[in-house]
Scaffold this active site. Structure first.
Site, short mmCIF file in Angstrom:
data_model
loop_
_atom_site.label_atom_id
_atom_site.label_comp_id
_atom_site.label_asym_id
_atom_site.label_seq_id
_atom_site.Cartn_x
_atom_site.Cartn_y
_atom_site.Cartn_z
N ASP A 480 0.83 -1.21 0.00
CA ASP A 480 0.00 0.00 0.00
C ASP A 480 0.87 1.26 0.00
O ASP A 480 2.07 1.22 0.31
CB ASP A 480 -0.91 -0.03 1.24
CG ASP A 480 -2.27 0.59 0.98
OD1 ASP A 480 -2.36 1.44 0.08
OD2 ASP A 480 -3.22 0.24 1.68
N ASP A 550 -10.71 2.13 -3.33
CA ASP A 550 -11.28 1.87 -2.01
C ASP A 550 -12.81 1.94 -2.07
O ASP A 550 -13.47 1.59 -1.09
CB ASP A 550 -10.78 2.92 -0.99
CG ASP A 550 -9.42 2.52 -0.43
OD1 ASP A 550 -9.02 1.36 -0.62
OD2 ASP A 550 -8.77 3.37 0.20
C1 GLA Z 1 -5.77 1.82 2.04
C2 GLA Z 1 -6.19 0.65 1.17
C3 GLA Z 1 -7.24 -0.15 1.90
C4 GLA Z 1 -6.70 -0.61 3.22
C5 GLA Z 1 -6.24 0.56 4.02
C6 GLA Z 1 -5.54 0.12 5.29
O1 GLA Z 1 -6.77 2.76 2.12
O2 GLA Z 1 -6.63 1.07 -0.07
O3 GLA Z 1 -7.64 -1.24 1.11
O4 GLA Z 1 -5.63 -1.52 2.98
O5 GLA Z 1 -5.35 1.39 3.31
O6 GLA Z 1 -5.08 1.18 6.03
#
Ligand code: GLA
Length: 725
Positions: A480, A550
């Site tokens: 990430d 997301d």
């Molecule tokens: C980001 C990712 C999510 C999740 C969060 C965790 O927003 O896109 O899928 O993994 O971080 O903090």
């Protein structure tokens, strides 16, 4: 031969099945661009360079004194700054005398089969040398001695040409590279629409389409990532271009940091497109003996419409960009705990996830953010990559053992380029984050960015990741990246190298991703940046799939997935069924099936009926996997054109199978609905599996399916599966 050089006319001709690209060595060793478009057999194309010319304001070139030639108006293959071409510059160096006049001219060239990789950078590759041919053109600025090699690789059967530039300093003096674009394309006329993919967090890659106008139009990022906001993709398409018809020039940059795409329409109505590293904030010192490679740009041309352009990108990226074990192998069906639990989970909760998952036929459990340091919210612990024992009472290996014992694989989340101010690592090394002396550090999501341009820093982070991954049975990593770069300076570099930090940062990221994929070749790596903030071909070189957004609301996801599909294949788009508010599990599944499918919810909260429904969905996932992952995509009705409903179709290569998905975003007022399918075999008879009805491919494509009586309420959706008899 994909690449031909005609000695008599000094012409280079680059041919693919869908395009011809021509440029030549002109008087004075200028490289003049002649043509890019549908295939043409001619080698005498000398008339194509002629443009209107007005002597007073169009400088002559002392070395090419022929009537009507001026670097100001002639289409040039790789434009430079300050020597008579006033349009967009693809390349400029600041020489040791402090001026930026740059003038590259042809010296020599070579042609060879296959393709070389670019040191330290992601790039397309050939599986066999016979798949592509490469042309390298050595150019030189006579005054400064700067050398630039223009590199073209022609993927004849893919309709694609890749381009990059290598710069060398064979002189005794240093110089700065000020601007280095990876490609420059001059097209006569400006009768094109420009396509772009714009957005923001949870709304990535919507399609923009606007006519070119005089002056400069741009798509850029200076966030230190390709970004949610603008994708390093554009296409110039004829004004009447549709999914099925029209000229399309598609461009995509294999790069995950600051990029820039500019198109200038000049006073003579010619268009020039340049694409590469964003020159803003970039300045690279090249000492004697050093070399520098630009990222790679991809160009695709077809006269068969926007849909075909997309499929050409999909084929190219599936075969020649995505790598490793998971390139064509079936990916495990996963459940991720993020939307289900956030960071509030422990050993027992995850084991419960695994039991349910096993029961429903899911194949892998992914433990998301919150398993390390003292991480209970997003305010701490990034960089402390050791297990939070207070959550995982038997440690990571104890958890994985239990998950594996159920027959499930295990995946884990990292955010390796980030550091929380509240972390052991930050307290020990407060200078390891990007910062500029004397300035406040901007904070985003309570985190700073680690200075990945520093080798010892990234080595340290990688050693922690390595320990976790080598000591445990881990099959998947979600990488990430949850903020963008600010105060971009490097504490270790001298002042004359501070303009290199953005690029050095992404080279550092690429280096660690390269080590990770080499050290753990079995790993399925999924990239992520707050969803799809780094959805670019650079990342696809390391990770065969990327978390698309997301936003897991299936209706919102439609524009995101349609936009993403403009140049990225279905297999690269992470798409999960979540417990999000709108729409049924049926619609969530139908939308998520488009990509690399999975679940993102707390199974403890599912009713028995919902669990039974998911078991059925898992069967569908297996049943349709091949046609979605290895078939071809046809966008039948897009959300950019229709506010009520969308439809898309996957067709297998042999045309024996097709899967059509229809989703109603909103209930339409008129309910008459005939859907014409595409790319079937007109001669074949297809059976609709659900109803047993039989129709010819010709009927389905010309008369269309009468779907008037199908469910059409808000959020309703359905699949139509066709099999040739
Ligand atoms: C980001 C990712 C999510 C999740 C969060 C965790 O927003 O896109 O899928 O993994 O971080 O903090």
């Amino acid at each position: 031969m994909a690449i031909n050089f005609c000695k008599e006319s000094n012409i280079f001709k680059l041919d693919t099945y869908s395009s011809t690209y021509i440029f030549g060595i002109f008087e004075g060793n200028y490289l003049v661009h002649y043509y890019y478009g549908a295939p043409i057999p001619d080698t005498d194309v000398s008339a194509l360079w002629l443009r209107p010319w007005f002597a007073s304001f169009c400088p002559d070139s002392p070395s090419a004194r022929i009537p009507n030639f001026s670097p100001d108006v002639t289409p040039l293959e790789y434009s430079t700054f300050g020597a008579g071409d006033f349009r967009l510059s693809a390349f400029a160096v600041e020489n040791s005398e402090g001026n930026k006049v740059t003038d590259l001219r042809y010296i020599s060239h070579k042609i060879y089969d296959g393709k070389k990789s670019l040191p330290g950078l992601p790039s397309l590759y050939t599986n066999e040398d016979s798949e592509a041919q490469t042309l390298e053109i050595l150019t030189e600025d006579k005054v400064t001695g700067v050398k630039a090699t223009l590199i073209y690789t022609v993927f004849e059967k893919k309709g694609a040409i890749t381009r990059s530039v290598k710069v060398e300093n064979p002189t005794e003096k240093p110089f700065y590279i000020d601007t280095i674009h990876s490609l420059c394309v001059d097209l006569p006329g400006y009768d094109y629409d420009m396509l772009g993919l714009y957005g923001r967090w949870v709304k990535e890659r919507s399609l923009d389409r606007y006519p070119l106008h005089h002056g400069i139009q741009s798509i850029k990022s200076k966030r230190g990532s390709s970004s949610h906001n603008h994708n390093p993709f554009t296409a110039l398409v004829s004004k009447n271009a549709t999914e099925d018809y029209g000229d399309c020039y598609g461009f995509n940059l294999v790069y995950s940091s600051n990029f820039s795409i500019d198109v200038e329409v000049d006073g003579f109505a010619s268009s020039r497109l340049v694409m590469g590293i964003n020159p803003e904030g970039f300045k690279w010192l090249l000492n004697p003996g050093e070399e520098f490679y630009s990222p790679e740009a991809v160009m695709i041309y077809t006269n068969k419409g926007i849909g075909e352009m997309s499929r050409m990108f999909h084929r190219l990226y599936s075969d020649n960009l995505v790598r490793g074990k998971w390139k064509k192998a079936k990916r495990p069906l996963l459940i991720n705990n993020w939307e289900g639990t956030g960071m509030s989970f422990d050993h027992d909760k995850l084991v419960s996830f695994a039991h349910h998952a096993k029961d429903m036929g899911i194949e892998m459990l992914v433990m998301d953010d919150g398993w390390f340091g003292k991480r209970d919210d997003d305010k701490s612990s990034l960089g402390d990559w050791f297990v939070a024992d207070y959550k995982l009472k038997y440690g990571l290996s104890g958890l994985i053992k239990e998950v594996n014992a159920l027959g499930l694989k295990f995946g884990i989340w990292f955010e390796p380029e980030m550091i929380s101010p509240d972390s052991e690592i930050y307290r020990a090394h407060p200078d390891w984050c990007l910062h500029t002396e004397g300035r406040d550090k901007s904070i985003a999501r309570t985190q700073y960015v680690i200075d990945y341009s520093r080798k010892e820093v990234r080595d340290h982070i990688y050693s922690m990741m390595y320990k976790i991954l080598s000591e445990n049975n881990i099959d998947y990593v979600k990488w990430d990246f949850n903020r963008n770069l600010t105060e971009v300076s490097c504490a270790e570099l001298p002042k004359e190298r501070q303009g290199e930090v953005f690029h050095r940062f992404v080279l550092g990221t690429y280096e660690i991703m390269d080590r990770l994929t080499r050290d753990f070749p079995h790993l399925l790596l999924e990239n992520c940046s707050g969803g799809g903030g780094r959805f670019d071909p650079g990342m696809l070189y390391y990770s065969p799939q990327i978390w698309t957004s997301d936003n897991t609301d299936p209706i919102e996801r439609l524009t995101i997935q349609f936009g993403t599909s403009l140049c990225y294949p279905a297999s690269t788009m992470g798409a999960h069924v979540s417990a999000s508010r709108r729409a049924s599990y049926e619609t969530k599944k139908n939308v998520a099936l488009w990509g690399s499918f999975g679940y993102e919810l707390d199974p403890d909260k599912l009713t028995e009926e919902e669990k039974a429904e998911i078991k059925e969905q898992v069967k569908e996932y297996h049943k349709y996997y091949d046609v979605i992952h290895y078939g071809e995509l046809y966008r039948l009705i897009t959300p950019f054109e229709n506010e009520f409903k969308v439809a898309w179709e996957f067709v297998s290569e042999d045309k024996k199978e097709a899967l059509v998905t229809v989703v109603n975003m909103r209930q339409p007022y008129d309910s008459l609905f005939f859907l014409k399918l595409k790319a079937l075999d007109p001669e074949k008879i297809y059976e609709i599996e659900e109803t047993g009805e039989e129709y010819s491919g010709a009927y389905l494509m010309n008369a269309g399916l009468n779907l008037t009586h199908k469910p059409n309420g808000d959020g309703a959706s359905y699949l139509i599966h066709l099999l040739a008899k």
